[in-house]
Design a protein around this motif. Structure first.
Motif, PDB file in Angstrom:
ATOM      1  N   ASN A   9      62.379  -0.560  64.830  1.00  0.00           N
ATOM      2  CA  ASN A   9      62.467  -1.264  65.883  1.00  0.00           C
ATOM      3  C   ASN A   9      61.434  -1.128  66.834  1.00  0.00           C
ATOM      4  O   ASN A   9      61.268  -0.195  67.849  1.00  0.00           O
ATOM      5  CB  ASN A   9      63.619  -1.202  66.691  1.00  0.00           C
ATOM      6  CG  ASN A   9      63.646  -2.264  67.968  1.00  0.00           C
ATOM      7  OD1 ASN A   9      62.929  -3.056  68.028  1.00  0.00           O
ATOM      8  ND2 ASN A   9      64.585  -2.038  68.792  1.00  0.00           N
ATOM      9  N   PRO A  10      60.201  -1.844  66.493  1.00  0.00           N
ATOM     10  CA  PRO A  10      58.759  -1.401  67.209  1.00  0.00           C
ATOM     11  C   PRO A  10      58.931  -1.398  68.637  1.00  0.00           C
ATOM     12  O   PRO A  10      58.319  -0.677  69.509  1.00  0.00           O
ATOM     13  CB  PRO A  10      57.832  -2.364  66.521  1.00  0.00           C
ATOM     14  CG  PRO A  10      58.658  -3.315  65.689  1.00  0.00           C
ATOM     15  CD  PRO A  10      59.882  -2.849  65.462  1.00  0.00           C
ATOM     16  N   LYS A  11      59.929  -2.507  69.402  1.00  0.00           N
ATOM     17  CA  LYS A  11      60.072  -2.340  70.564  1.00  0.00           C
ATOM     18  C   LYS A  11      60.464  -1.270  71.275  1.00  0.00           C
ATOM     19  O   LYS A  11      60.145  -1.020  72.496  1.00  0.00           O
ATOM     20  CB  LYS A  11      61.119  -3.665  70.776  1.00  0.00           C
ATOM     21  CG  LYS A  11      60.250  -5.056  71.318  1.00  0.00           C
ATOM     22  CD  LYS A  11      61.275  -5.892  71.859  1.00  0.00           C
ATOM     23  CE  LYS A  11      60.788  -7.255  71.590  1.00  0.00           C
ATOM     24  NZ  LYS A  11      61.920  -8.214  71.337  1.00  0.00           N
ATOM     25  N   SER A  12      61.411  -0.380  70.616  1.00  0.00           N
ATOM     26  CA  SER A  12      61.830   0.829  71.397  1.00  0.00           C
ATOM     27  C   SER A  12      60.814   1.742  71.420  1.00  0.00           C
ATOM     28  O   SER A  12      61.171   2.605  72.073  1.00  0.00           O
ATOM     29  CB  SER A  12      62.873   1.265  70.258  1.00  0.00           C
ATOM     30  OG  SER A  12      62.531   1.858  69.316  1.00  0.00           O
ATOM     31  N   PHE A  13      59.548   1.633  70.841  1.00  0.00           N
ATOM     32  CA  PHE A  13      58.515   2.803  71.078  1.00  0.00           C
ATOM     33  C   PHE A  13      57.190   2.358  71.460  1.00  0.00           C
ATOM     34  O   PHE A  13      56.551   3.150  71.825  1.00  0.00           O
ATOM     35  CB  PHE A  13      58.585   3.689  69.899  1.00  0.00           C
ATOM     36  CG  PHE A  13      58.348   3.016  68.773  1.00  0.00           C
ATOM     37  CD1 PHE A  13      57.114   2.969  68.123  1.00  0.00           C
ATOM     38  CD2 PHE A  13      59.481   2.765  67.608  1.00  0.00           C
ATOM     39  CE1 PHE A  13      56.740   2.365  66.713  1.00  0.00           C
ATOM     40  CE2 PHE A  13      59.145   2.168  66.202  1.00  0.00           C
ATOM     41  CZ  PHE A  13      57.849   2.002  66.011  1.00  0.00           C
ATOM     42  N   GLU A  14      56.699   1.086  70.958  1.00  0.00           N
ATOM     43  CA  GLU A  14      55.268   0.869  71.067  1.00  0.00           C
ATOM     44  C   GLU A  14      54.610   0.936  72.641  1.00  0.00           C
ATOM     45  O   GLU A  14      53.794   1.621  72.899  1.00  0.00           O
ATOM     46  CB  GLU A  14      55.085  -0.610  70.748  1.00  0.00           C
ATOM     47  CG  GLU A  14      55.081  -0.557  69.278  1.00  0.00           C
ATOM     48  CD  GLU A  14      54.609  -1.956  68.415  1.00  0.00           C
ATOM     49  OE1 GLU A  14      54.396  -2.992  69.229  1.00  0.00           O
ATOM     50  OE2 GLU A  14      54.458  -1.868  67.103  1.00  0.00           O
ATOM     51  N   ASP A  15      55.424   0.654  73.577  1.00  0.00           N
ATOM     52  CA  ASP A  15      55.002   0.413  74.995  1.00  0.00           C
ATOM     53  C   ASP A  15      55.085   2.070  75.367  1.00  0.00           C
ATOM     54  O   ASP A  15      54.449   2.724  76.232  1.00  0.00           O
ATOM     55  CB  ASP A  15      55.876  -0.124  76.000  1.00  0.00           C
ATOM     56  CG  ASP A  15      55.498  -1.926  75.699  1.00  0.00           C
ATOM     57  OD1 ASP A  15      54.573  -2.252  75.042  1.00  0.00           O
ATOM     58  OD2 ASP A  15      56.307  -2.559  76.177  1.00  0.00           O
ATOM     59  N   ARG A  16      55.961   2.820  75.081  1.00  0.00           N
ATOM     60  CA  ARG A  16      56.114   4.073  75.278  1.00  0.00           C
ATOM     61  C   ARG A  16      55.028   4.655  74.847  1.00  0.00           C
ATOM     62  O   ARG A  16      54.457   5.915  75.650  1.00  0.00           O
ATOM     63  CB  ARG A  16      57.858   4.838  74.985  1.00  0.00           C
ATOM     64  CG  ARG A  16      57.649   6.126  75.001  1.00  0.00           C
ATOM     65  CD  ARG A  16      58.928   7.017  74.713  1.00  0.00           C
ATOM     66  NE  ARG A  16      59.657   6.207  73.201  1.00  0.00           N
ATOM     67  CZ  ARG A  16      59.380   6.769  72.112  1.00  0.00           C
ATOM     68  NH1 ARG A  16      58.332   7.784  71.963  1.00  0.00           N
ATOM     69  NH2 ARG A  16      60.063   6.234  70.999  1.00  0.00           N
ATOM     70  N   ILE A  17      54.789   4.902  73.692  1.00  0.00           N
ATOM     71  CA  ILE A  17      53.595   5.734  73.124  1.00  0.00           C
ATOM     72  C   ILE A  17      52.305   5.286  73.670  1.00  0.00           C
ATOM     73  O   ILE A  17      51.523   6.163  74.034  1.00  0.00           O
ATOM     74  CB  ILE A  17      53.577   5.319  71.496  1.00  0.00           C
ATOM     75  CG1 ILE A  17      54.758   5.980  70.837  1.00  0.00           C
ATOM     76  CG2 ILE A  17      52.085   5.591  71.054  1.00  0.00           C
ATOM     77  CD1 ILE A  17      54.697   5.782  69.362  1.00  0.00           C
ATOM     78  N   TYR A  18      52.067   3.740  74.036  1.00  0.00           N
ATOM     79  CA  TYR A  18      50.924   3.480  74.627  1.00  0.00           C
ATOM     80  C   TYR A  18      50.725   4.132  75.797  1.00  0.00           C
ATOM     81  O   TYR A  18      49.783   4.798  76.271  1.00  0.00           O
ATOM     82  CB  TYR A  18      50.651   2.007  74.728  1.00  0.00           C
ATOM     83  CG  TYR A  18      49.325   1.555  75.153  1.00  0.00           C
ATOM     84  CD1 TYR A  18      48.414   1.426  74.121  1.00  0.00           C
ATOM     85  CD2 TYR A  18      48.669   1.609  76.411  1.00  0.00           C
ATOM     86  CE1 TYR A  18      47.127   0.970  74.331  1.00  0.00           C
ATOM     87  CE2 TYR A  18      47.384   1.123  76.729  1.00  0.00           C
ATOM     88  CZ  TYR A  18      46.629   0.906  75.749  1.00  0.00           C
ATOM     89  OH  TYR A  18      45.417   0.739  75.828  1.00  0.00           O
ATOM     90  N   LYS A 133      48.873  -4.348  74.574  1.00  0.00           N
ATOM     91  CA  LYS A 133      50.097  -4.283  73.878  1.00  0.00           C
ATOM     92  C   LYS A 133      49.478  -4.351  72.329  1.00  0.00           C
ATOM     93  O   LYS A 133      50.468  -4.040  71.707  1.00  0.00           O
ATOM     94  CB  LYS A 133      50.522  -5.737  73.813  1.00  0.00           C
ATOM     95  CG  LYS A 133      51.331  -6.090  75.237  1.00  0.00           C
ATOM     96  CD  LYS A 133      52.840  -5.699  74.781  1.00  0.00           C
ATOM     97  CE  LYS A 133      53.946  -5.996  75.642  1.00  0.00           C
ATOM     98  NZ  LYS A 133      55.237  -5.351  75.413  1.00  0.00           N
ATOM     99  N   LEU A 134      48.388  -4.602  71.998  1.00  0.00           N
ATOM    100  CA  LEU A 134      47.698  -4.455  70.700  1.00  0.00           C
ATOM    101  C   LEU A 134      47.548  -3.203  70.531  1.00  0.00           C
ATOM    102  O   LEU A 134      47.364  -2.543  69.022  1.00  0.00           O
ATOM    103  CB  LEU A 134      46.397  -5.282  70.798  1.00  0.00           C
ATOM    104  CG  LEU A 134      45.767  -5.705  69.358  1.00  0.00           C
ATOM    105  CD1 LEU A 134      46.893  -6.726  68.796  1.00  0.00           C
ATOM    106  CD2 LEU A 134      44.516  -6.349  69.804  1.00  0.00           C
ATOM    107  N   GLY A 135      47.597  -2.187  71.243  1.00  0.00           N
ATOM    108  CA  GLY A 135      47.214  -0.812  71.090  1.00  0.00           C
ATOM    109  C   GLY A 135      45.911  -0.112  70.996  1.00  0.00           C
ATOM    110  O   GLY A 135      45.664   0.854  70.692  1.00  0.00           O
ATOM    111  N   VAL A 136      45.128  -1.110  71.773  1.00  0.00           N
ATOM    112  CA  VAL A 136      43.640  -0.710  71.856  1.00  0.00           C
ATOM    113  C   VAL A 136      43.491   0.682  72.721  1.00  0.00           C
ATOM    114  O   VAL A 136      43.914   0.878  73.657  1.00  0.00           O
ATOM    115  CB  VAL A 136      42.810  -1.742  72.519  1.00  0.00           C
ATOM    116  CG1 VAL A 136      42.919  -3.070  71.767  1.00  0.00           C
ATOM    117  CG2 VAL A 136      43.417  -1.868  73.971  1.00  0.00           C
ATOM    118  N   SER A 137      42.500   1.538  72.075  1.00  0.00           N
ATOM    119  CA  SER A 137      42.355   2.793  72.392  1.00  0.00           C
ATOM    120  C   SER A 137      41.070   3.087  73.090  1.00  0.00           C
ATOM    121  O   SER A 137      40.244   3.957  73.034  1.00  0.00           O
ATOM    122  CB  SER A 137      42.654   3.851  71.425  1.00  0.00           C
ATOM    123  OG  SER A 137      41.293   3.820  70.352  1.00  0.00           O
ATOM    124  N   CYS A 138      40.719   1.890  73.975  1.00  0.00           N
ATOM    125  CA  CYS A 138      39.511   1.899  74.665  1.00  0.00           C
ATOM    126  C   CYS A 138      39.578   3.001  76.116  1.00  0.00           C
ATOM    127  O   CYS A 138      40.710   3.085  76.502  1.00  0.00           O
ATOM    128  CB  CYS A 138      38.951   0.518  75.038  1.00  0.00           C
ATOM    129  SG  CYS A 138      40.347  -0.328  75.794  1.00  0.00           S
TER     130      CYS A 138
END
Ligand SMILES: [Zn+2]
Ligand SMILES: [Zn+2]
Length: 880
Positions: A9-18, A133-138
């Motif tokens: 469930n990507p919602k459960s971790f994507e924002d947290r990891i960013y 949101k896209l995960g860009v590492s700039c």
């Protein structure tokens, strides 16, 4: 043992990891003399814009390149930022104040700019949040905006330098004018469309004699500004009227008939009206003949004072009145329908009006030469290379660049005019007084073309004109990722601006992306309502699935179609990896994990390690060539097929079994390979890989900061790869044969291998257990002779051995016969192909001996196999 959540469930971790990456400063690039720099500047989106799929593609590609280089040990800097986008932002702000019942003029410059800044603050954060949101590492600590103080300073610095070097001048020019946007627009911002219009034929009477000539025009209202009529000097028809005077109808202005080479004898009557202020060609003719100027359409598209009843009318209204009056006077010869190309404003669609105005220009001649030269000598490398043609075309015969815009939102031109002596002063600050002593100084009201500031982006964002450590270390940048539609607007202008100010090209490689179209191949647009919001896709499937979809099935410079089905398939891929990981960790004991170098590995372990090792090489080679989509495909195939469908299945029994030694080898290999997968996949799918990595044993840091895997020749196990490939092919054939006969996978049967080849038998013996687990074998037998023909069995012919599945009461013989006959047909066509090739004298004499020999070997192999199949067919026929 640790494990992942039950469901992916990507919602459960994507924002947290960013947030963890960002808070942990993982995106911040440090100047480190022990590391090589790797730099990308992000093409700045409009500050008040919203993320669309094009941005998503472009930024995913940059993120992949940056993440890999960071893992490879470079000091990888990705500079983000936004553009003030003068014309589009100004338009939005004008709309806003107009909706409040105010106008720009009423508000005044200062108040208007306040509104524009408020607008920017209000919407300026959107695109940044969307990119995150896209995960860009700039490196957000280095975020830039084209109107920032230091970037504005860079703009002024360049303008003043160019002015002093004589590369910027102010001149009268016919410019493309948008009456609706109220500004000049560049040639490239004009969209030409073929439209059906009319051609009005108007009579111009002679002054000193009877009669008239006839002039054809598509824009009769401009006749008010006619200053001559021209014919071609070689046109014999009109030889004797050159020098005569005409009386311009409605205005009664006396105008001469002149001759000029520019007139096409074949067009219309071969006579053209010359309106220097409202047509670019007429402007040139007027300059050659000293005709002067006469402006009859103002910058809002209205007829100015001094034209009687027409004054104050809008251009098309005036046209109607003029045509009606000419008709009344008997001066309208005829009206014809006429197809012609009409220029429209790219922004707002209004018809472009060529008007004369005072504008600032950059001389392009030398800049164009220099930009062409660095392309030709390979200092700037375009990917794909075919776009070099476009680059070259733009640079041949390019006109000077109009840099002034009649807008308020932007970098104001650092020029002051003295109202008393007419002196022009260039200065960053407002001068106290003119050299004549006057304090009546007026700053030029215009601002600069947005592209003037974005042309400096690769160095202004690093601190230029100051000699900053960043500029010293990170410039020139390595690669620019951008759309091919802005080669001229942006890429070329960055190249010559950088050569002029830095003495170096701004980047080595330019990777061009194509457009993203809808699933039917149409452009995404508001009117078709077929746009796809990347944020909605992320919400539904996760950022990783979107990223993977954008970069696969896509090659540099080519347009791609976007299918939601593919996003779903890539979410399923992430899901597959998630479930495989969960399975591994359910059967893992962290204390059992050993370095694979310290273990006596089994065939299948060596096979997958060797395959993973090869994958590293493949991925590296493809990314280095910017074939990012191919690199992603390789990872996908490896993970899905070889790792999940084969290796995990092959070692399941070892994990469940009580033989600890064998289980340790399997567990250690699984972890070794999973580690490689996570690292190679990280740039493409940063979130899921980081989440999985958090439970990996022996991890040192977050995955984003781990070391990129390296191909090692010591992990190349050719023999084991060969053996396992033979086994996989055999198991696939067994499964196919069983499927064709509708035998349930759960139904076990004896497998008999026969071969006269000792090595084959030995290899197959080693792999016995796998035939039991994955080949549906109840037991396995090996024979050095063929099976007794009287035993009923399916026979499967492989290269050096045969497989028999005795199935007395499982099989329908007629179906088995059908299957074998199909197999025979296939072999016959292979034999036909190979013998055809070998009987072709051209092939046998011209192809390298090795290739010819390979073909001969194939022929022998197929003939042998066909013989076997035929004898099986005979066997069955005998039973029927
Ligand atoms: Zn416009
Ligand atoms: Zn003065």
């Amino acid at each position: 043992m640790k494990n992942l959540d039950k469901n992916y469930n990507p919602k459960s971790f994507e924002d947290r990891i960013y947030k963890t990456w960002k808070d942990g400063q993982y995106f911040v690039a440090k100047i480190d003399e022990n590391k090589k720099p790797f730099t990308i500047v992000m093409p700045p989106p409009n500050v008040t814009g919203n993320l669309h799929l094009g941005h998503a593609l472009n930024n995913t590609l940059q993120d992949i390149l940056i993440r890999r280089k960071r893992m490879q040990g470079y000091s990888a800097l990705w500079v983000p930022g936004t553009d003030h986008a003068s014309i589009s932002t100004e338009m939005k702000v004008v709309q806003k104040i107009e909706s409040e019942g105010k106008t720009k003029a009423e508000l005044g410059r200062e108040e208007f700019l306040k509104e524009a800044w408020e607008w920017t603050y209000e919407y300026g954060g959107n695109i940044k949040n969307q990119l995150e949101k896209l995960g860009v590492s700039c490196d957000w600590s280095r975020e830039a905006f084209t109107l920032d103080e230091n970037l504005s300073n860079a703009v002024q610095e360049v303008f003043i330098k160019m002015y002093k070097d004589g590369l910027i001048y102010r001149g009268d020019r016919i410019v493309n004018w948008c009456v609706s946007c109220g500004t000049a627009v560049s040639d490239a911002e004009v969209v030409h469309k073929d439209e059906s219009g009319q051609l009005w034929h108007i009579r111009y009477p002679f002054k000193n004699k009877e009669g008239y000539i006839v002039i054809a025009t598509t824009r009769p209202e401009t006749m008010l500004g006619d200053l001559a009529v021209a014919v071609n000097p070689n046109d014999e028809r009109y030889e004797d009227i050159v020098g005569e005077t005409l009386v311009l109808p409605l205005v009664n202005r006396e105008i001469p008939i002149i001759s000029d080479e520019y007139v096409e004898m074949e067009f219309g009557t071969g006579m053209v009206k010359i309106t220097p202020s409202h047509d670019p060609n007429d402007f040139e003719v007027g300059a050659r003949h000293n005709l002067g100027q006469c402006v009859v359409i103002d910058e809002k598209g209205y007829i100015p004072e001094g034209y009687g009843k027409y004054s104050g009318k809008e251009r098309l209204e005036a046209r109607k009145a003029i045509v009606a009056d000419l008709e009344k006077l008997g001066l309208l010869d005829k009206i014809e329908d006429h197809e012609h190309s009409v220029g429209h404003c790219e922004r707002c669609g209004a018809v472009i009006e060529p008007v004369i105005s005072k504008q600032w220009f950059v001389k392009m001649e030398n800049f164009a030469k220099e930009a062409l030269e660095v392309y030709k000598n390979g200092e700037v490398n375009l990917i794909p290379s075919r776009l070099g043609k476009v680059y070259e075309n733009w640079l041949t015969g390019t006109r000077d660049w109009t840099i002034s815009r009649q807008l308020w939102w932007g970098h104001r031109i650092p020029i002051y005019y003295c109202d008393d002596c007419g002196e022009i002063i260039v200065s960053k600050e407002r001068p106290e007084k003119c050299t004549c002593g006057s304090t009546n100084l007026r700053q030029d009201p215009d601002t600069l073309d947005t592209w003037f500031s974005s042309a400096l982006w690769p160095f202004s964002t690093l601190g230029w004109p100051e000699k900053t450590p960043d500029l010293e270390y990170f410039f020139p940048t390595d690669v620019l990722v951008t759309g091919y539609d802005i080669i001229f607007f942006w890429v070329i202008r960055m190249v010559f601006s950088s050569l002029y100010n830095m003495g170096k090209v701004p980047f080595k490689d330019v990777y061009f992306t194509g457009l993203i179209r809808d699933s039917q191949g149409r452009k995404m647009s508001k009117s078709l309502n077929n746009g796809i919001d990347p944020l909605e896709v992320i919400d539904q499937y996760g950022a990783d699935a979107l990223r993977f979809t954008l970069v696969t099935g896509n090659s540099p410079g080519n347009d791609m179609r976007f299918y939601m089905e593919r996003v779903e398939a890539n979410r399923n891929f992430a899901n597959k990896l998630w479930n495989a990981t969960r399975f591994i960790f359910m059967n893992l004991d962290e204390d059992n994990i050993k370095n694979i170098d310290d273990l006596e590995l089994e065939n299948v372990d060596k096979w997958i390690i060797s395959r993973a090792n090869n994958l590293i090489k493949n991925v590296d080679e493809n990314i280095d060539k910017y074939e990012i989509g191919l690199a992603a495909d390789k990872i996908y195939d490896f993970v899905w097929n070889e790792f999940c469908d084969w290796y995990i299945e092959l070692v399941k029994t070892r994990l469940y079994n009580s033989d600890l030694e064998r289980s340790i080898k399997a567990q250690s290999t699984l972890i070794h390979v999973l580690d490689i997968i996570l690292k190679l996949l990280h740039p493409f799918m940063p979130y899921i890989t980081e989440e999985i990595y958090s439970i990996m044993p022996n991890k040192k840091d977050m995955l984003i900061n781990e070391t990129w895997p390296k191909y090692e020749s010591s992990y190349e196990f050719i023999n084991e790869e060969e053996k396992i490939d033979i086994m996989i092919n055999a198991i696939k054939s067994i499964r196919n044969a069983r499927a064709e006969l509708n035998i349930a996978p759960s139904k076990k049967a004896e497998l008999i291998f026969s071969s006269k080849d000792r090595n084959s038998i030995d290899t197959l013996k080693e792999l016995t257990e796998h035939f039991k687990t994955l080949g549906g074998a109840s037991s396995v037998k090996f024979l050095e002779e063929d099976l007794d023909e009287n035993i009923d069995a399916i026979s499967i012919v492989q290269n050096k051995f045969k497989i028999f599945i005795p199935l007395a009461d499982l099989v329908d013989y007629s179906k088995e016969l059908e299957r074998l006959e199909k197999e025979a047909e296939k072999l016959k066509s292979e034999i036909k192909r190979a013998s055809g090739k070998l009987s072709n004298e051209k092939f046998t004499s011209k192809a390298p001996e090795k290739v010819v020999q390979e073909e001969r070997d194939k022929l022998v192999k197929y003939e042998g196999m066909l013989e076997e199949v035929n004898s099986s067919i005979e066997g069955i026929k005998a039973k029927l």
